[in-house]
Design an enzyme around this catalytic site. Structure first.
Site, PDB file in Angstrom:
ATOM      1  N   SER A 108       0.894  -1.231  -0.031  1.00 36.86           N
ATOM      2  CA  SER A 108       0.080   0.073  -0.047  1.00 36.86           C
ATOM      3  C   SER A 108       1.000   1.276   0.073  1.00 36.86           C
ATOM      4  O   SER A 108       2.174   1.224   0.541  1.00 36.86           O
ATOM      5  CB  SER A 108      -0.883  -0.135   1.352  1.00 36.86           C
ATOM      6  OG  SER A 108      -1.598   1.314   1.369  1.00 36.86           O
ATOM      7  N   TYR A 137      -2.096   5.572  -4.097  1.00 39.22           N
ATOM      8  CA  TYR A 137      -2.918   6.598  -3.988  1.00 39.22           C
ATOM      9  C   TYR A 137      -2.424   7.934  -4.584  1.00 39.22           C
ATOM     10  O   TYR A 137      -1.183   8.145  -4.423  1.00 39.22           O
ATOM     11  CB  TYR A 137      -3.022   6.934  -2.162  1.00 39.22           C
ATOM     12  CG  TYR A 137      -4.043   6.134  -1.646  1.00 39.22           C
ATOM     13  CD1 TYR A 137      -5.281   5.458  -1.994  1.00 39.22           C
ATOM     14  CD2 TYR A 137      -3.607   5.153  -0.341  1.00 39.22           C
ATOM     15  CE1 TYR A 137      -5.929   4.511  -1.296  1.00 39.22           C
ATOM     16  CE2 TYR A 137      -3.978   4.499   0.240  1.00 39.22           C
ATOM     17  CZ  TYR A 137      -5.477   3.919  -0.181  1.00 39.22           C
ATOM     18  OH  TYR A 137      -6.205   3.218   0.483  1.00 39.22           O
ATOM     19  N   THR A 178      -5.848   2.780  -6.831  1.00 41.71           N
ATOM     20  CA  THR A 178      -7.252   2.584  -5.795  1.00 41.71           C
ATOM     21  C   THR A 178      -7.920   3.962  -6.460  1.00 41.71           C
ATOM     22  O   THR A 178      -7.710   5.092  -6.264  1.00 41.71           O
ATOM     23  CB  THR A 178      -6.872   2.538  -4.496  1.00 41.71           C
ATOM     24  OG1 THR A 178      -6.196   1.592  -4.180  1.00 41.71           O
ATOM     25  CG2 THR A 178      -8.191   2.439  -3.950  1.00 41.71           C
ATOM     26  N   LYS A 181      -8.352  -0.511  -8.817  1.00 43.16           N
ATOM     27  CA  LYS A 181      -9.238  -1.071  -7.795  1.00 43.16           C
ATOM     28  C   LYS A 181     -10.055  -0.308  -7.191  1.00 43.16           C
ATOM     29  O   LYS A 181     -10.114   1.041  -7.016  1.00 43.16           O
ATOM     30  CB  LYS A 181      -8.041  -1.342  -6.945  1.00 43.16           C
ATOM     31  CG  LYS A 181      -8.802  -1.959  -5.437  1.00 43.16           C
ATOM     32  CD  LYS A 181      -7.576  -2.392  -4.662  1.00 43.16           C
ATOM     33  CE  LYS A 181      -8.383  -3.077  -3.253  1.00 43.16           C
ATOM     34  NZ  LYS A 181      -8.570  -1.850  -2.543  1.00 43.16           N
ATOM     35  N   HIS A 210     -13.898  -1.962  -1.476  1.00 45.34           N
ATOM     36  CA  HIS A 210     -13.011  -0.999  -0.241  1.00 45.34           C
ATOM     37  C   HIS A 210     -13.247  -1.785   1.088  1.00 45.34           C
ATOM     38  O   HIS A 210     -13.220  -1.303   2.174  1.00 45.34           O
ATOM     39  CB  HIS A 210     -12.771   0.295  -0.186  1.00 45.34           C
ATOM     40  CG  HIS A 210     -11.328   0.693   0.162  1.00 45.34           C
ATOM     41  ND1 HIS A 210     -10.774   1.669  -0.970  1.00 45.34           N
ATOM     42  CD2 HIS A 210     -10.652   0.660   1.279  1.00 45.34           C
ATOM     43  CE1 HIS A 210      -9.376   1.940  -0.170  1.00 45.34           C
ATOM     44  NE2 HIS A 210      -9.478   1.598   0.837  1.00 45.34           N
ATOM     45  N   PHE A 222     -14.430 -12.333   1.267  1.00 42.22           N
ATOM     46  CA  PHE A 222     -14.150 -13.551   1.125  1.00 42.22           C
ATOM     47  C   PHE A 222     -13.366 -14.236   2.392  1.00 42.22           C
ATOM     48  O   PHE A 222     -12.514 -13.922   2.812  1.00 42.22           O
ATOM     49  CB  PHE A 222     -13.156 -13.711  -0.171  1.00 42.22           C
ATOM     50  CG  PHE A 222     -13.843 -13.305  -1.482  1.00 42.22           C
ATOM     51  CD1 PHE A 222     -14.330 -14.325  -2.342  1.00 42.22           C
ATOM     52  CD2 PHE A 222     -14.053 -11.895  -1.946  1.00 42.22           C
ATOM     53  CE1 PHE A 222     -14.771 -14.129  -3.450  1.00 42.22           C
ATOM     54  CE2 PHE A 222     -14.500 -11.972  -3.168  1.00 42.22           C
ATOM     55  CZ  PHE A 222     -14.945 -12.674  -3.723  1.00 42.22           C
TER      56      PHE A 222
END
Lengths: 379, 379, 379, 379
Positions: D105, D128, D154, D250, D274, D308
């Site tokens: 990230s 980002y 994202t 994403k 998200h 999931f």
């Protein structure tokens, strides 16, 4: 008061050590499929036909060359010896007395021969393929010689389902009881005392009756449901060489598989998700049933199991087009609660409820239960 | 505070010994149908019409030759004498005062004659066929002579439903109270004292008024709902020989049965699942209603019962096309809580709620409630 | 911590005597409709559009000749003076500061004139027709003279809904507090002390400002919502004689009524079920909204209220096609918890949530919220 | 016993201070979307194919130029350093050992360089856009030089979602622990002691490796998810100037966005909400997935995340047409419970469940999972 199958379940839960009750009761993974089987049956409704003469209601059916007193058979369940010594015999005798077929599991704890000696009813053999073809061939030969009248090949066990309750309880092969489990055994003396002086139940049918040999590894494999993962449609021809009687496949859910089965000459199907004990992401059997029936109902009889707890549930499946229903857990609850009489009472409860349901639906013969009874509005 | 029918139910539960409350409240088998009746009514919604002059709302309807103050009738309920001596009279008088038809059950505990003497309203007779045709013929003859204005043949009782609460409570015929039940009686003195010096309620209409004889076996049969299982469409001709007034069938759910009924010259239908007390696998009546209405609404009036607890529920059924609604349990709750005033209050609650609902829907006459009010989006 | 509207509701429940909280919170009959409003909003989902420049999000809308800072108006709520003296002024001032229209109820406890003096924002008048036309005509004339910019005729009040909580709590007109209620008042001193030395709230707008007279019977009628039941479409012409500004109907749910309203020259509709306080059998407003929009969205603006508790809920209604949302209970919770600041915070919470939702949906203007955002798969 | 992911969640809840657990577990607003992700996955069911040779089941897939041991990747999660110092390294190493891609990230607490030194597996960078283009350009350049093989932009973070649990817990930037939080830290010494002698985690990738400078304001902005709100489709061209490897978006849920992405030359999509942490009104990803797949599945690979928790869930998404699944929270639970071994166990649990599910579905390759397995009856 044991009025219905839920009463029997509760009573069995009290009678049995938790590890044993959970072995019967549990399912794979999150047990979503176990819940679906029950819940989806509850959503089906039937529209009764009134003002028909129902002086006599006949629940009998004729299937695979035999007459059954009702469209119910005892599902094959393995390791019944955990409930009490000789459990398979008790189940077979109760089924015999109730005119209900008994399907002996490959994973039974009593040999085919002893069942054949002690129960004279309709006997089928359920077959797992494991440890090489020789074992299956021997089992089939013994079944044929002992007048087992149909062969049920279970096809939803390529690998064992992950039953988390069993893992948590140490209920694996070999069995590893925790201290808590041993204490639990002690707290259920009526269950425990039956095993006094007896060894743990064995997979009696794995022994070669000719040679008397017993393979410990095979037993562990069977206990952990490690089957022959390569078993495929092509291998049915081999089975047919050794068995020319009725052959059913148990565990079919996909319409394409149902069609293929008919193409391969299979004589009957059992729509089953192994009681939710193998693959958790599959639909309830009552939801999968119409697809299979649409595909093959005209060609061969289709049976179904999974979550049937009321005679009314059976009527629902029959109205959809199934020819009979298999019941597993309920018979074991009856066995746990009151032995042979318990199993008989369970079957009697199903039959009384079905007979009453048929009378109130206006059907005097099982064959009358048809799509005309389905509540289309709910579709 | 008794503001709605659920308040009455709770109050009745406190007033009555459990065995009696459960006899009223319970249903067949798992009681799924009891729940369905309530839940499915809750799902129906109506779209109101605004800015209509609703200065005066008229809930009256004209059905089978009489004017009713509201589209509500008292459903026939058997064995009312368990709630208090003379319960049938109380119900009939309350219905009379509210302009509501009273349907006397074959299993009532007060004879037809006494009802006719003490209540001057609209009286119907509900008929069970049992113990041979002679009894039915006598009942019909008496009803005709006493100006009972319609005959309701219940057709969903080929055999008795299995009401497990009653079996658990010993509420069977003959009655077998347990010690716990006797204690429970003692804990409900306001109920028990009413029976001081009186015998248990009898099935008063089974007595032959000519001969005064009473058949104990018949009473047991009626109590256990052992009806004539051979009653069929053909037998309607026999009924017609003895009854030329309005004949309704109660318990029709299947559109094909509804069509057959019209063909047989039946004058009205009551879509009913016996309050969920007979066959548990059937749909809610509000779900079955459209099918029956599509089949026969143009030919004969269709009434409905099952789970109606609010005036708004009644408006839903009327908007769908039903002509009136029967209420059973709520009237008995009113009876248990406050006798005749209680039944009147229950009916008044229904009427006030219906009247208010009609005003807020923009309907001033019952006939205005039509499919235009149905919320199609929800279909 | 007061982060969302549910927090405010819980805080208001603690602040207010139960009789007052229930008066705000409750609905008609079984309160099914109250629940439906909330639950059905929760089922709607939106598909966001990503990678759009949302540097500046503008929630303002232009409706009926004014610019609103956000597509939210304060719903007209009656008897606000129960929460604190002068509550209507507090609400109007908070709305003014937030750029939100304030809709004064006919059943307000502060006269139109005082509101006009103390709050300079967008002011509408909600109209009940009761006690003869003269009262309405006077109210309209006063509103016109005081620059109230729109008239909202509430059309779902032909009779008063049956709010059982209010009946149980003695919250009727005239008010009949029980001992328990008086004790409850004492246990909420922060609420009670505000009323020290003041009389109970009066329906200030029923007083004729010319004559100063006050009709006690009228007040009771208004408190019990006894409206003019004969108010009908034809009477709109009379209203139009006295009011030539924007006229909205509040309480329309049926598409046919919506079409009729357009035909009668109405300027806007508010799809509303009176927060579930009038007729319990109607659908949620979010479910009724599409039908009304299909019928008239091209002709006039359609607003909606009922169960909006999140800025995301507002976005859902706007994406469907509504032009704005009215909020009632949330503003009162804010008022109860923290007066004018509380109402402002409630409106700010709505606006922040809406603004954030719009940014994350990829919409910078309210007009961009359209059917393209609706999650069709869910239909 | 840690048999499934829910076990891990419960264990993590015990291991972590509440403020940290809630930071991982929570979602935006009412957390409806968090629930939807889980519940909607539970509704999907698959029909197995029986009697196929499943001797060897291969869960590997080939995506974006690499072979993955299973169709699972570690979702990018920010601020992992809150769980333990160096958490990003632990995750990367566990992913490496399991043949699973690790997506670092932008909000990681370990710089790209250190990850590249300590883990040799498939590494992607999640991006980002904030604080001006220069930061992104530097990050991309570093990622390119360090052989990060794909870039994940994202796109659902135009503004930060409102995570109410975090606000209540003081879990904002800058961090403002309450006394209760400090006590909670003290009650979780196994967590707290790891931070002894270490400062709080920093956003390591915001430091310019050339200049060593660190912007405190930038860190606060990243912590509060204040991104570049003007980022739009047009800006993708700028990104492409600096990155010619695989580029995935994403956070795509709308089919129109999916089509646009293909038009802009994007190489893959991740259908994501998200984890329910940004916009609460959106549908579950499993419900949004078919729309996106219908639009672009033939053009580019579509991945999915959100809820999931079982290998069977993964099989459902794959049967629908997704190419792989990202898991976020489960990996963090594993990390919290047992560090690197915990993450490996979590991934192993997913893989074992997927492998078992595939075998029982009759699929030996991931590619065989197709629409043929979807239970159409349930549509």
């Amino acid at each position: 008061m044991l009025l219905n199958l839920d009463d029997y379940r509760r009573a069995a839960r009290r009678q049995l050590p938790r590890v044993i009750f959970d072995f019967i009761d549990g399912g794979a993974d999150a047990e979503d499929c176990v819940r679906r089987n029950i819940e989806d049956l509850g959503k089906v409704t039937l529209l009764p036909r009134q003002l028909r003469d129902v002086s006599s209601v006949d629940t009998s059916v004729s299937l695979f060359g035999h007459s059954w007193k009702s469209p119910v058979a005892l599902a094959p369940t393995g390791f019944n010896g955990l409930l009490r010594p000789g459990a398979d015999i008790v189940l077979a005798r109760a089924a015999d007395q109730m005119g209900t077929p008994f399907i002996l599991s490959t994973a039974s704890n009593v040999p085919l021969e002893q069942i054949a000696r002690q129960a004279n009813g309709i006997r089928w053999l359920q077959l797992y393929i494991m440890g090489g073809r020789r074992i299956a061939e021997q089992l089939i030969r013994r079944a044929r010689n002992l007048d087992y009248s149909a062969l049920v090949l279970t096809v939803d066990v390529a690998v064992g389902g992950h039953r988390e309750r069993d893992v948590r309880n140490g209920m694996t092969m070999p069995f590893k009881p925790s201290l808590r489990t041993m204490l639990d055994f002690g707290l259920h003396p009526s269950w425990a005392l039956r095993f006094m002086g007896k060894g743990p139940p064995k997979f009696a049918n794995l022994e070669d009756p000719d040679q008397g040999s017993h393979s410990a590894e095979l037993a562990v494999a069977l206990g952990n449901r490690q089957m022959d993962r390569s078993m495929a449609w092509d291998n049915l021809a081999w089975l047919r060489e050794h068995w020319d009687g009725p052959l059913l496949l148990k565990g079919i859910l996909h319409p394409d598989d149902a069609r293929r089965a008919v193409g391969e000459g299979v004589d009957g199907l059992i729509v089953s998700n192994h009681g939710g004990r193998q693959l958790d992401v599959v639909p309830s059997t009552i939801q999968a049933l119409p697809g299979v029936l649409d595909a093959v109902a005209k060609a061969i009889p289709v049976l179904v199991d999974g979550g049937f707890r009321r005679g009314g549930d059976i009527a629902k499946a029959l109205a959809m087009g199934a020819k009979a229903v298999l019941v597993g857990r309920p018979a074991l609850w009856g066995l746990a609660v009151a032995g042979e009489a318990g199993v008989r009472n369970v079957l009697e409860t199903f039959n009384e409820e079905l007979s009453r349901t048929m009378a109130l639906l206006g059907a005097t013969q099982v064959e009358e239960l048809s799509a005309n009874y389905l509540n289309n509005i709910q579709k």
